[in-house]
Design a protein around this motif. Structure first.
Motif: not given
Length: 209
Positions: A109-136
């Motif tokens: 559960a904590l890993l799920m939360f952390a990785m979503s937070n990881h993706n959201a941080f990268a996406s937001n602070f790069t103006n949605y240019k980086i979505k680290p795990s959304q390969l599809t």
């Protein structure tokens, strides 16, 4: 954000996603980096137990909560740009990852939360240019850009080229992280993610990110 910074960020964030994706699959039998993978892998093991849909819904909710947490602090920072607000998400993940690597049995559960937070941080602070795990989604976006490239003006074509480079590097970084985790399948590998977040927090404090 400049192209060199985007390139560095794309590689760094995606390597961490790749590591955590494989560690979650091999050591916790759960996809922790995206909801689609979680749903698909979970369906395969669904028996007649009523517990399964409750657990799956809980994980999806935690992934949603992680995205809300990361995005809320991003929005709050932009309304009132105080440094500590920008540090909340990375410090949250650093704390979770430290607990995980020290306990050697991090709660999914904590890993799920952390990785979503990881993706959201990268996406937001790069103006949605980086979505680290959304390969599809990345591969789909690349296909869309390739199709429309010849129909765009020169400035837009330059933008498409930059996006293409960043997306390719995200895929490469994700694969590098995954390969590392395949050959060193141990929760100790989380120390790489811990080091990443320590570096990220330092870069934020110094005004480099």
């Amino acid at each position: 954000m400049t192209l060199p910074k985007l390139i560095n960020s794309a590689l760094a964030f995606s390597v961490i996603s790749g590591i955590m994706n494989i560690l979650g699959i091999k050591l916790a039998n759960t996809v922790t980096t995206n909801v689609t993978g979680l749903f698909s892998s979970s369906i395969q093991s669904w028996g007649n137990s009523y517990v399964f849909p409750i657990a799956l819904a809980s994980y999806i909710f935690l992934y949603l909560l992680g995205a809300v947490w990361g995005s809320w602090w991003y929005s709050s920072f932009h309304v009132r740009p105080v440094l500590w607000k920008k540090l909340v998400s990375p410090i949250t993940n650093l704390s979770i990852l430290l607990y995980g690597v020290l306990s050697q049995n991090p709660p999914v559960a904590l890993l799920m939360f952390a990785m979503s937070n990881h993706n959201a941080f990268a996406s937001n602070f790069t103006n949605y240019k980086i979505k680290p795990s959304q390969l599809t989604g990345l591969v789909m976006d690349m296909g869309v850009d390739i199709a429309k490239f010849n129909f765009e003006n020169l400035p837009q074509q330059r933008c498409i080229k930059q996006n293409f480079i960043v997306r390719i590097l995200i895929i490469i970084g994700f694969c590098i992280g995954g390969i590392l985790a395949i050959y060193y399948t141990n929760w100790q590998l989380i120390w790489v993610a811990v080091a990443f977040y320590i570096a990220l927090i330092g870069a934020i404090i110094l005004g480099k990110f």
